[in-house]
Scaffold this active site. Sequence first.
Site, short mmCIF file in Angstrom:
data_model
loop_
_atom_site.label_atom_id
_atom_site.label_comp_id
_atom_site.label_asym_id
_atom_site.label_seq_id
_atom_site.Cartn_x
_atom_site.Cartn_y
_atom_site.Cartn_z
N SER A 17 85.17 50.97 45.03
CA SER A 17 86.22 51.29 44.17
C SER A 17 87.06 52.43 44.79
O SER A 17 86.73 53.58 44.94
CB SER A 17 85.63 51.66 42.54
OG SER A 17 86.97 52.23 42.08
N HIS A 42 87.11 46.94 45.10
CA HIS A 42 87.52 46.84 43.93
C HIS A 42 88.75 47.93 43.70
O HIS A 42 88.81 48.96 43.97
CB HIS A 42 86.31 47.38 43.16
CG HIS A 42 86.37 47.63 41.50
ND1 HIS A 42 85.91 46.43 40.91
CD2 HIS A 42 86.46 48.72 40.88
CE1 HIS A 42 85.95 46.80 39.56
NE2 HIS A 42 86.39 48.05 39.45
N ASP A 44 90.98 49.31 40.49
CA ASP A 44 91.15 49.75 38.88
C ASP A 44 92.78 49.74 38.82
O ASP A 44 93.35 50.98 38.99
CB ASP A 44 90.37 50.83 38.86
CG ASP A 44 88.82 50.86 38.93
OD1 ASP A 44 88.39 49.77 38.33
OD2 ASP A 44 88.32 51.46 39.67
N MET A 46 95.00 50.65 35.68
CA MET A 46 94.89 51.27 34.27
C MET A 46 96.26 51.57 33.94
O MET A 46 97.04 52.22 34.68
CB MET A 46 94.18 52.54 34.44
CG MET A 46 92.78 52.56 35.14
SD MET A 46 92.11 54.24 35.02
CE MET A 46 90.36 53.76 35.77
N HIS A 75 90.41 44.73 38.89
CA HIS A 75 89.84 45.15 37.35
C HIS A 75 91.08 45.53 36.42
O HIS A 75 91.39 46.73 36.76
CB HIS A 75 88.80 46.27 37.57
CG HIS A 75 88.11 46.60 36.40
ND1 HIS A 75 87.38 47.78 36.30
CD2 HIS A 75 88.23 46.13 35.10
CE1 HIS A 75 86.96 47.90 34.92
NE2 HIS A 75 87.43 47.04 34.37
N MET A 77 92.66 47.12 33.60
CA MET A 77 92.16 47.83 32.43
C MET A 77 93.76 47.88 31.48
O MET A 77 94.27 49.05 31.54
CB MET A 77 91.59 49.12 32.67
CG MET A 77 90.07 49.05 32.79
SD MET A 77 89.46 50.39 33.65
CE MET A 77 89.97 49.79 35.42
N MET A 146 80.29 46.97 31.75
CA MET A 146 80.72 48.33 32.04
C MET A 146 79.68 49.22 31.73
O MET A 146 79.12 49.33 30.73
CB MET A 146 82.11 48.79 31.33
CG MET A 146 83.43 48.08 31.92
SD MET A 146 84.06 48.46 33.29
CE MET A 146 84.03 50.07 33.58
N ASP A 184 79.55 48.11 36.75
CA ASP A 184 80.68 49.04 37.19
C ASP A 184 80.77 50.23 36.47
O ASP A 184 80.78 50.31 35.11
CB ASP A 184 82.16 48.48 36.99
CG ASP A 184 83.42 49.11 37.29
OD1 ASP A 184 83.18 50.47 37.93
OD2 ASP A 184 84.40 48.67 36.98
C1 DX5 Z 1 85.98 53.25 35.78
C2 DX5 Z 1 86.28 52.26 36.72
C3 DX5 Z 1 85.38 52.14 37.85
C4 DX5 Z 1 85.18 53.43 38.66
C5 DX5 Z 1 83.97 53.57 39.33
O1 DX5 Z 1 87.03 52.96 34.50
O2 DX5 Z 1 86.52 50.92 36.33
O3 DX5 Z 1 85.60 51.20 38.61
O4 DX5 Z 1 86.23 53.50 39.55
O5 DX5 Z 1 83.79 55.06 39.63
P1 DX5 Z 1 82.19 55.64 39.87
O6 DX5 Z 1 81.61 54.89 40.74
O7 DX5 Z 1 82.50 56.96 40.32
O8 DX5 Z 1 81.95 55.62 38.21
ZN ZN Z 2 86.55 49.14 37.69
#
Ligand code: DX5
Ligand code: ZN
Length: 234
Positions: A17, A42, A44, A46, A75, A77, A146, A184
């Site tokens: 990620s 990956h 993220d 947000m 991903h 969010m 999650m 994740d």
């Molecule tokens: C959290 C993200 C994850 C995060 C994982 O909201 O969706 O993908 O980047 O990071 P680690 O592996 O450090 O928990």
């Molecule tokens: Zn994620």
Amino acid sequence: MVSERVVSEGYVQIAPSVLSADFAKLGEQVREATEAGADLIHVDVMDGQFVPNISFGEVLVDAIRRSTHLPLNIHLMIKEPDNLLHTFIKAPTDQIIVHAEACTHLHRTITRIKEGGNEVGVAINPATPVSAIEDLLPLLDIALVMSVNPGFSGQSFIPLAVEKVKRLRQEIKRGGYGTRIMVDGGIKADWTAQDSVKAGASMLVSGSGIFNETEAVDQAMGRMRSCLAGLVPG
Ligand code: DX5
Ligand code: ZN
């Protein structure tokens, strides 16, 4: 798209990620992960509403895509992502994951993504029961469990995720579906990765486990692979 990516039975895909990467040298970090044998990158996204944090959007996702030949595992969010889907669905090999809790008409959102030919996944937060996506499993390429509350990297793995993976796996086997399970949050080269795989996950996301200050990306990837050696998703 799906047919171009045959994942062999028993193989565990690792998706670093980039949220934990050094953004001052993002392209380099993505290339390092690619060369170290990552299967997916990956990403993220947000929105500061669905999760209490803003990460990045379309422009950076485009830049990440230009830095690797690997599919992006995007991903989202984002609250009600439908109107923004077109800004992220640009490469047919990318996988698009939305949150069950963020979509009022989840079936419609999934259908839209599938119509574009991309693989689709649905994520469930730690407090969301597996039953929230059970009926949709026949439509899903990926079910994302999650193992932290989304919003930040570097949080601790919440063990109840392992039980949810087991339950999902049973349901997928019972129905004969092709859905893969991804975990994740808080995944490191230790029991968190091992127990997730033993429970049935064949895709693992790791942020701070791969991008950190104590080791190089290829070393971290190597440790993750070694800790999974001989394990086959349950
Ligand atoms: C959290 C993200 C994850 C995060 C994982 O909201 O969706 O993908 O980047 O990071 P680690 O592996 O450090 O928990
Ligand atoms: Zn994620």
